[in-house]
Write a protein that holds these residues in place. Sequence first.
Motif, PDB file in Angstrom:
ATOM      1  N   PHE A 242       0.842  -1.185   0.000  1.00 57.93           N
ATOM      2  CA  PHE A 242       0.000   0.000   0.000  1.00 57.93           C
ATOM      3  C   PHE A 242       0.879   1.238   0.000  1.00 57.93           C
ATOM      4  CE2 PHE A 242      -2.604  -3.341   1.734  1.00 57.93           C
ATOM      5  CZ  PHE A 242      -3.814  -3.140   1.100  1.00 57.93           C
ATOM      6  N   VAL A 243       0.671   2.090  -0.961  1.00 58.23           N
ATOM      7  CA  VAL A 243       1.452   3.316  -1.093  1.00 58.23           C
ATOM      8  C   VAL A 243       0.528   4.489  -0.796  1.00 58.23           C
ATOM      9  CG1 VAL A 243       2.844   4.738  -2.639  1.00 58.23           C
ATOM     10  CG2 VAL A 243       2.895   2.241  -2.845  1.00 58.23           C
ATOM     11  N   ILE A 244       0.837   5.217   0.278  1.00 59.12           N
ATOM     12  CA  ILE A 244       0.003   6.346   0.693  1.00 59.12           C
ATOM     13  C   ILE A 244       0.644   7.638   0.217  1.00 59.12           C
ATOM     14  CG2 ILE A 244      -0.937   7.600   2.665  1.00 59.12           C
ATOM     15  CD1 ILE A 244      -0.914   4.902   4.164  1.00 59.12           C
TER      16      ILE A 244
ATOM     17  N   VAL B  82      -2.552   0.603  -4.426  1.00 59.40           N
ATOM     18  CA  VAL B  82      -2.077  -0.753  -4.145  1.00 59.40           C
ATOM     19  C   VAL B  82      -1.168  -1.186  -5.272  1.00 59.40           C
ATOM     20  CG1 VAL B  82      -2.756  -3.140  -3.751  1.00 59.40           C
ATOM     21  CG2 VAL B  82      -4.192  -1.283  -2.907  1.00 59.40           C
ATOM     22  N   GLU B  83       0.015  -1.666  -4.901  1.00 52.52           N
ATOM     23  CA  GLU B  83       0.953  -2.223  -5.872  1.00 52.52           C
ATOM     24  C   GLU B  83       0.902  -3.730  -5.724  1.00 52.52           C
ATOM     25  OE1 GLU B  83       4.878  -0.645  -5.381  1.00 52.52           O
ATOM     26  OE2 GLU B  83       4.261   1.380  -5.945  1.00 52.52           O
TER      27      GLU B  83
END
Length: 77
Positions: free
Chosen positions: A5-7, A71-72
């Motif tokens: 997860f990238v915020i 999401v990656e």
Amino acid sequence: MPKKFVISNHIRRLRFFANEMTQQELAEKAGVSRQTIIAIEAGKYSPSLEMAFRIADAFGVTIGEVFECAVEEGAKK
């Protein structure tokens, strides 16, 4: 593989449109240090859920207008 997860955030843009609010002013409104705001704005630190809501409240916007999560799939180790 687990999802990553990238915020990301829009704090800098929101500060600009809030009469060029300084990082210090935002920190005082959110009840955190200026260094914390710097780290969050730079994407080096993810705030707690409570802190994220306090930051959004300081701007008078929803949390979704401040933070985004992507999401990656299949992130490499």
